[in-house]
Design an enzyme around this catalytic site. Structure first.
Site, mmCIF file in Angstrom:
data_model
loop_
_atom_site.group_PDB
_atom_site.id
_atom_site.type_symbol
_atom_site.label_atom_id
_atom_site.label_comp_id
_atom_site.label_asym_id
_atom_site.label_seq_id
_atom_site.Cartn_x
_atom_site.Cartn_y
_atom_site.Cartn_z
ATOM 1 N N GLY A 110 0.687 -1.251 0.015
ATOM 2 C CA GLY A 110 0.000 0.223 0.034
ATOM 3 C C GLY A 110 1.203 1.202 0.045
ATOM 4 O O GLY A 110 1.829 1.179 0.716
ATOM 5 N N GLY A 187 -6.682 -8.627 -6.723
ATOM 6 C CA GLY A 187 -5.237 -8.307 -7.254
ATOM 7 C C GLY A 187 -4.390 -9.472 -6.603
ATOM 8 O O GLY A 187 -4.793 -10.637 -6.456
ATOM 9 N N ARG A 269 -7.001 -1.774 4.424
ATOM 10 C CA ARG A 269 -6.556 -0.494 5.264
ATOM 11 C C ARG A 269 -7.726 -0.200 6.234
ATOM 12 O O ARG A 269 -9.019 -0.407 5.782
ATOM 13 C CB ARG A 269 -6.261 0.671 4.396
ATOM 14 C CG ARG A 269 -4.692 0.548 3.915
ATOM 15 C CD ARG A 269 -3.729 0.782 4.732
ATOM 16 N NE ARG A 269 -2.386 0.729 4.317
ATOM 17 C CZ ARG A 269 -1.608 -0.460 3.849
ATOM 18 N NH1 ARG A 269 -2.163 -1.650 4.522
ATOM 19 N NH2 ARG A 269 -0.387 -0.297 3.422
ATOM 20 N N GLU A 298 -4.323 2.796 14.196
ATOM 21 C CA GLU A 298 -3.398 1.752 14.827
ATOM 22 C C GLU A 298 -2.328 2.529 15.345
ATOM 23 O O GLU A 298 -1.662 3.490 15.095
ATOM 24 C CB GLU A 298 -2.674 1.236 13.565
ATOM 25 C CG GLU A 298 -3.859 0.260 12.793
ATOM 26 C CD GLU A 298 -3.366 -0.280 11.546
ATOM 27 O OE1 GLU A 298 -2.124 -0.147 11.174
ATOM 28 O OE2 GLU A 298 -4.170 -0.712 10.705
ATOM 29 N N HIS A 317 -2.219 -5.379 12.623
ATOM 30 C CA HIS A 317 -1.487 -5.382 11.265
ATOM 31 C C HIS A 317 -0.385 -5.758 11.074
ATOM 32 O O HIS A 317 0.613 -5.464 10.727
ATOM 33 C CB HIS A 317 -1.218 -3.815 11.191
ATOM 34 C CG HIS A 317 -1.255 -3.426 9.588
ATOM 35 N ND1 HIS A 317 -1.348 -1.963 9.357
ATOM 36 C CD2 HIS A 317 -0.649 -4.139 8.549
ATOM 37 C CE1 HIS A 317 -1.140 -2.126 7.917
ATOM 38 N NE2 HIS A 317 -0.745 -3.277 7.490
ATOM 39 N N SER A 320 1.868 -9.084 6.465
ATOM 40 C CA SER A 320 3.218 -9.420 5.971
ATOM 41 C C SER A 320 4.173 -9.986 7.002
ATOM 42 O O SER A 320 5.468 -10.176 6.675
ATOM 43 C CB SER A 320 3.633 -8.297 4.996
ATOM 44 O OG SER A 320 4.047 -7.176 5.826
HETATM 45 P P1 NAP Z 1 -2.774 -5.012 -6.158
HETATM 46 O O1 NAP Z 1 -2.315 -6.553 -6.620
HETATM 47 O O2 NAP Z 1 -2.530 -3.673 -6.738
HETATM 48 O O3 NAP Z 1 -4.382 -5.328 -6.095
HETATM 49 C C1 NAP Z 1 -5.581 -4.237 -5.691
HETATM 50 C C2 NAP Z 1 -6.801 -4.743 -6.425
HETATM 51 O O4 NAP Z 1 -7.815 -4.091 -6.054
HETATM 52 C C3 NAP Z 1 -6.461 -4.547 -7.974
HETATM 53 O O5 NAP Z 1 -6.768 -5.773 -8.477
HETATM 54 C C4 NAP Z 1 -7.506 -3.537 -8.398
HETATM 55 O O6 NAP Z 1 -8.119 -3.892 -9.755
HETATM 56 C C5 NAP Z 1 -8.693 -3.712 -7.251
HETATM 57 N N1 NAP Z 1 -9.312 -2.366 -6.914
HETATM 58 C C6 NAP Z 1 -8.882 -1.238 -6.974
HETATM 59 N N2 NAP Z 1 -10.211 -0.246 -6.640
HETATM 60 C C7 NAP Z 1 -10.850 -1.136 -6.511
HETATM 61 C C8 NAP Z 1 -12.336 -1.036 -6.103
HETATM 62 N N3 NAP Z 1 -12.816 0.305 -5.874
HETATM 63 N N4 NAP Z 1 -13.260 -2.129 -5.985
HETATM 64 C C9 NAP Z 1 -12.732 -3.302 -6.264
HETATM 65 N N5 NAP Z 1 -11.513 -3.528 -6.350
HETATM 66 C C10 NAP Z 1 -10.581 -2.616 -6.505
HETATM 67 O O7 NAP Z 1 -2.488 -4.827 -4.538
HETATM 68 P P2 NAP Z 1 -2.215 -6.023 -3.276
HETATM 69 O O8 NAP Z 1 -0.841 -6.473 -3.118
HETATM 70 O O9 NAP Z 1 -3.207 -7.130 -3.458
HETATM 71 O O10 NAP Z 1 -2.680 -5.250 -1.967
HETATM 72 C C11 NAP Z 1 -3.910 -4.729 -1.869
HETATM 73 C C12 NAP Z 1 -3.908 -3.762 -0.631
HETATM 74 O O11 NAP Z 1 -3.828 -4.595 0.683
HETATM 75 C C13 NAP Z 1 -2.701 -2.782 -0.592
HETATM 76 O O12 NAP Z 1 -3.143 -1.614 -1.155
HETATM 77 C C14 NAP Z 1 -2.545 -2.537 0.913
HETATM 78 O O13 NAP Z 1 -3.294 -1.161 1.364
HETATM 79 C C15 NAP Z 1 -3.094 -3.719 1.424
HETATM 80 N N6 NAP Z 1 -2.144 -4.535 2.130
HETATM 81 C C16 NAP Z 1 -2.245 -4.914 3.565
HETATM 82 C C17 NAP Z 1 -1.164 -5.657 4.092
HETATM 83 C C18 NAP Z 1 -1.543 -6.047 5.778
HETATM 84 O O14 NAP Z 1 -0.675 -6.393 6.326
HETATM 85 N N7 NAP Z 1 -2.658 -6.193 5.978
HETATM 86 C C19 NAP Z 1 -0.103 -6.017 3.576
HETATM 87 C C20 NAP Z 1 0.032 -5.694 1.995
HETATM 88 C C21 NAP Z 1 -1.331 -5.040 1.655
HETATM 89 P P3 NAP Z 1 -9.043 -2.965 -10.513
HETATM 90 O O15 NAP Z 1 -8.331 -1.607 -10.206
HETATM 91 O O16 NAP Z 1 -8.960 -3.589 -11.843
HETATM 92 O O17 NAP Z 1 -10.446 -3.281 -9.895
#
Ligand code: NAP
Length: 352
Positions: A110, A187, A269, A298, A317, A320
């Site tokens: 993120g 994603g 988030r 957080e 949180h 990862s």
């Molecule tokens: P990613 O590969 O970029 O996937 C995010 C997906 O969300 C994309 O496929 C995107 O596709 C989709 N998206 C965007 N806007 C959307 C909407 N309004 N409605 C539905 N889908 C939507 O990212 P990722 O690596 O999977 O990570 C996702 C998020 O997880 C990060 O941005 C971060 O905030 C969070 N995260 C949290 C942790 C943790 O420790 N809890 C760790 C890593 C990441 P489209 O735009 O084509 O729809």
């Protein structure tokens, strides 16, 4: 003979060029914003650059002043900043860095905390660390699904207090088997969750987003509208980035469209969810349970009303947070810095 001399001259000249490039690179200062950046990443940075590192951890509420002041002191003249915090990168910090700053590598997937528009306006590149963390976060998402569905919070409380509810029909939970799993954000993480659930006999996978994903077919996931997903799903997983569009996307209205047995999982988030509305929905049993790895703020204060509920399972949180993944994130962030400062394309660009 002339040709041989020419070859030797060319080799010496190119070796000298590499040496001078290397020594120029070695003079570049890279600031690492926390003392717990993995050694694997530090090693790569030290091979190429002069590495400065703060003596503190990511600044939380208490450590904020100390670490922030230290960052302000160390950053002038730095060419790259490796950022391990979910705290915002402030304009003050960027101003202090001055025009030398060419690159920010956030050690996270993120990047909502990175002030992308400001970095862009200043011509600063930005990289993140997606993909290498998808497996670990997906494992945690599955843990949250199980934890919320099988009422870990209540059951753990019973064990801790020694007051076990004995009975054949007490503290019964729900199963993933036979359920409909709806994934918002299909994603890297969303797809990794679907893969990991392949042995759970899920009845149906749904997902929503801006467009259909080619990988969905192999995973047996169906593209639907958000409303359709909310209405059908037994588990609803949030794995979307926090943007202006997704902020508070789970609110009184969207919670109202969920089934009464729905279980909401958030690994995205905290600000994706209106926590007041979630509290009301959980308290009044409008939905069954929630499993959250991310909250606002957080750390969540220990007297926060969400923590008074039995049907919420909250983790601090740690998506990862495994040895392997944190090391991989460190390496990827460091390699992105090396690429950027040697004029090559970023491996995982946000701002190329
Ligand atoms: P990613 O590969 O970029 O996937 C995010 C997906 O969300 C994309 O496929 C995107 O596709 C989709 N998206 C965007 N806007 C959307 C909407 N309004 N409605 C539905 N889908 C939507 O990212 P990722 O690596 O999977 O990570 C996702 C998020 O997880 C990060 O941005 C971060 O905030 C969070 N995260 C949290 C942790 C943790 O420790 N809890 C760790 C890593 C990441 P489209 O735009 O084509 O729809």
């Amino acid at each position: 003979m002339i040709r041989r001399n020419h070859v030797i001259f060319t080799l010496i000249a190119s070796a000298a060029l590499v040496c001078s490039e290397n020594s120029t690179m070695a003079n570049l200062k890279v600031l690492v914003s926390s003392k717990d950046f993995p050694e694997s990443g530090l090693k790569i940075l030290r091979e190429h650059f002069t590495v400065l590192q703060t003596q503190h951890l990511n600044f939380g509420e208490e450590g904020k002043t100390q670490n922030y002041e230290e960052l302000l002191k160390l950053i002038p003249g730095c060419t790259a900043l490796v950022w391990l915090s979910h705290h915002p990168i402030t304009n003050e910090l960027l101003d202090k860095a001055g025009p030398n700053l060419k690159m920010v590598a956030t050690v996270s997937a993120g990047y909502n905390h990175c002030n992308v528009d400001e970095l862009k306006a200043r011509g600063i590149k930005l990289s993140n660390t997606p993909d290498v963390l998808s497996a670990a976060v997906a494992e945690l998402a599955v843990s949250l699904m199980l934890g919320a569905a099988r009422r870990f919070t209540e059951n753990l409380e019973q064990v801790r207090s020694g007051k076990w509810e004995i009975g054949f029909d007490v503290v019964l939970g729900q199963e993933i088997r036979g359920s409909t799993v709806g994934i918002i954000g299909f994603g890297g993480i969303g797809q990794a969750v679907a893969k990991r659930l392949s042995g759970f006999d899920v009845n149906k996978f749904l997902y929503t987003g801006h467009r259909e994903k080619p990988e969905a077919k192999a995973l047996g996931a169906e593209f639907v509208s958000l409303d359709n997903l909310l209405a059908q799903s037994d588990f609803i997983l949030l794995a979307v980035p926090l943007t202006n569009e997704t902020k508070l996307m789970i609110n009184q209205t969207t919670l109202g469209k969920m089934k009464q047995n729905a279980i909401l999982i958030n690994v995205g988030r905290g600000d994706l969810v209106d926590q007041d509305a979630l509290y009301e929905a959980l308290k009044n049993k409008k939905i069954y349970a929630a499993g959250l790895d991310v909250t606002t703020p957080e750390p969540l204060p220990k007297d926060h009303k969400l923590l008074s509920l039995p049907n919420v399972f909250i983790l601090p949180h740690i998506g990862s947070a495994t040895v392997r993944t944190r090391s991989d994130m460190g390496v990827l962030a460091a390699r992105n810095v090396v690429q950027a400062l040697s004029g090559k394309p970023l491996i995982t660009p946000v701002l190329p």
